[in-house]
Design an enzyme around this catalytic site. Sequence first.
Site, PDB file in Angstrom:
ATOM      1  N   HIS A 187       0.876  -1.167   0.000  1.00 39.42           N
ATOM      2  CA  HIS A 187       0.000   0.000   0.000  1.00 39.42           C
ATOM      3  C   HIS A 187       0.919   1.223   0.000  1.00 39.42           C
ATOM      4  O   HIS A 187       2.021   1.162   0.528  1.00 39.42           O
ATOM      5  CB  HIS A 187      -0.826  -0.053   1.291  1.00 39.42           C
ATOM      6  CG  HIS A 187      -1.876   1.001   1.417  1.00 39.42           C
ATOM      7  ND1 HIS A 187      -1.583   2.296   1.772  1.00 39.42           N
ATOM      8  CD2 HIS A 187      -3.223   0.949   1.275  1.00 39.42           C
ATOM      9  CE1 HIS A 187      -2.709   2.987   1.841  1.00 39.42           C
ATOM     10  NE2 HIS A 187      -3.718   2.205   1.534  1.00 39.42           N
TER      11      HIS A 187
ATOM     12  N   ASP B  17       3.317  -4.144   7.973  1.00 40.73           N
ATOM     13  CA  ASP B  17       2.077  -3.394   7.814  1.00 40.73           C
ATOM     14  C   ASP B  17       0.944  -4.408   8.015  1.00 40.73           C
ATOM     15  O   ASP B  17       0.700  -5.252   7.151  1.00 40.73           O
ATOM     16  CB  ASP B  17       2.040  -2.783   6.409  1.00 40.73           C
ATOM     17  CG  ASP B  17       0.684  -2.200   6.066  1.00 40.73           C
ATOM     18  OD1 ASP B  17      -0.243  -2.270   6.902  1.00 40.73           O
ATOM     19  OD2 ASP B  17       0.533  -1.669   4.944  1.00 40.73           O
TER      20      ASP B  17
ATOM     21  N   GLN C 264      -4.366  -4.983   6.925  1.00 40.49           N
ATOM     22  CA  GLN C 264      -5.374  -5.923   6.419  1.00 40.49           C
ATOM     23  C   GLN C 264      -5.313  -7.274   7.135  1.00 40.49           C
ATOM     24  O   GLN C 264      -6.126  -8.153   6.871  1.00 40.49           O
ATOM     25  CB  GLN C 264      -5.199  -6.151   4.911  1.00 40.49           C
ATOM     26  CG  GLN C 264      -5.317  -4.902   4.061  1.00 40.49           C
ATOM     27  CD  GLN C 264      -6.692  -4.267   4.125  1.00 40.49           C
ATOM     28  OE1 GLN C 264      -7.672  -4.882   4.547  1.00 40.49           O
ATOM     29  NE2 GLN C 264      -6.788  -3.013   3.706  1.00 40.49           N
TER      30      GLN C 264
ATOM     31  N   LYS D 126     -10.435  -0.432  10.644  1.00 41.92           N
ATOM     32  CA  LYS D 126     -10.669  -1.573   9.758  1.00 41.92           C
ATOM     33  C   LYS D 126     -11.068  -2.816  10.553  1.00 41.92           C
ATOM     34  O   LYS D 126     -11.280  -3.879  10.001  1.00 41.92           O
ATOM     35  CB  LYS D 126      -9.412  -1.867   8.937  1.00 41.92           C
ATOM     36  CG  LYS D 126      -9.054  -0.780   7.928  1.00 41.92           C
ATOM     37  CD  LYS D 126      -8.001  -1.288   6.970  1.00 41.92           C
ATOM     38  CE  LYS D 126      -7.175  -0.193   6.325  1.00 41.92           C
ATOM     39  NZ  LYS D 126      -7.879   0.622   5.348  1.00 41.92           N
TER      40      LYS D 126
ATOM     41  N   CYS E  58      -4.771   2.612  -3.589  1.00 41.87           N
ATOM     42  CA  CYS E  58      -3.512   3.086  -2.984  1.00 41.87           C
ATOM     43  C   CYS E  58      -2.369   2.112  -3.201  1.00 41.87           C
ATOM     44  O   CYS E  58      -1.509   1.950  -2.332  1.00 41.87           O
ATOM     45  CB  CYS E  58      -3.676   3.370  -1.499  1.00 41.87           C
ATOM     46  SG  CYS E  58      -4.837   4.670  -1.149  1.00 41.87           S
TER      47      CYS E  58
END
Lengths: 404, 120
Positions: A118, A197, A200, A223, A362
């Site tokens: 991302h 990261d 997700q 999220k 993104c």
Amino acid sequence: MINVSKIKKDFPIFSFYPNLVYLDSAATSLKPKVVIDKVSEYYQRYSANIHRGIYQLSEKATQEYEESREIVARFIGGKSSEIVFTKNTTESLNLVAIGLTEKFTKRGDEVLVSIMEHHSNFVPWQVLSKKKGLKLKILDVDANGNLKISQLKRLITRKTKIVSLSYVSNVLGTINPIKEIGDIIKNKNKKIIFVIDGAQAVPHLKLNVKELGIDFLAFSGHKMLGPTGVGVLWGKEEFLNEISPLHYGGGMIEKVEIKNTTFQKTPWRFEGGTPDIANVIGLKEAILYLEKIGMDKIKSHGIELAHIAESRLKEEFGEKIKIFGSKEKMGIVSFNFKDYHPHDVSQILDKEKICIRAGHHCAMPLHHILKTVATCRISFYLYNSKEDVERLIEGLKKVEKILG
Amino acid sequence: MEENLYHDFLLFHWRNPQNYGRLKNANKRAISDNPFCGDVIEMEAEIKDDKIKKIRFSGKGCIISIASASLLTEYVKNKKISELKKLDKDFILKLLNIKLGPTRLKCALLSLDVLKKLIQ
């Protein structure tokens, strides 16, 4: 399997739009009533600043805020002293990128990221590498959207100081084998700092930062059923203690003299200014809700729905639909439908109360590799069901009818 | 204004874009893109006596951006440059006969952006 019709009752948005098919949880999730109520409870019942007032309301707010830190820590298997509250994943990654490159790199050193990142795990490293004269190396993906792990050993050199990768791709849903990658990196050089990261991943799977063998983990509350405005950075204390805060000012200091300031200990020295108190407290409630459902169930629900969506889309539309990515997908499926522009597909689906994402999500470098500028993306969470997939298929048939 | 974005008139222009292709002997050229969705529109024109005599466009994009380029290139033929400089967002929306949210507005205005560069 998750009882979706029961779960939907916990999300007030479905009482306003009973027909809503929300397939954009990778952008932000819907919020259950318990989270909304918890945020509003702070404003109604103990809306005082934290760490400051010598009165009960402030102490109550402080206690709730710090309890949230403990629950976040427990959720990912870390210590609460290693949990920094930020604004979002982007801020967490900026904090770690600025802090690490400043402290642990010199001109000529190397940073490794992947092509599937991302922008928030790509641009900070790109900009800082230019500024500091570092070399930014890129790990590729194969035709199935999996990281080319075989390249890793070659890409990592004596000069590699930081490796930063996403756990789950926000476009392809690929679940990267972080533990395996971490082993390869640390076997090469155990001093390399490994940043993840988790934007997700954390909403969908139970992870344990200690077992994963990573040094930093960034993710967002919004999220994972939490309020917007709160992100998390987990880091090993030995590294957190070494890096500089992004914001100087109130809250993060211990003593200020005319010429010098001493800062609070980690994690408070990273939380300058009044933080997003209400929403940090709301995040705690979101985690408790997720734990009540069970992270294992949530994980298999997401993978199963992505699998069902992919096979049903292929069954209905065959060659007319191009699906990107690997076999197993963490609740995310990206596709293109005929030669229709994703914006047009998304706009027509919106008329049917079906929300999907259209664009580059993104991740422009990845779309360049996929040889497309934009894709349609559907992403699932615990309130989605097989019926949503069928509604999507009906919707796409309508798109085809209108656009021909 | 039409509530339905994809009304027949717009779909007609998307399926049959007017003035699509390259223009030989063009004396003006301009191009713009919208990196957000990857749309690109290029216009080529023959401008003489302060008027657009001939114009063609090429590129790719969504229905809104293609239909907008098709309609706009139809409109500008034989119009005075000074008049064309006055064209704005509201004009384009009237031309397309639709209401648009902020994201799709960029699609509609891409061709206007190219035209403005062309007649600068």
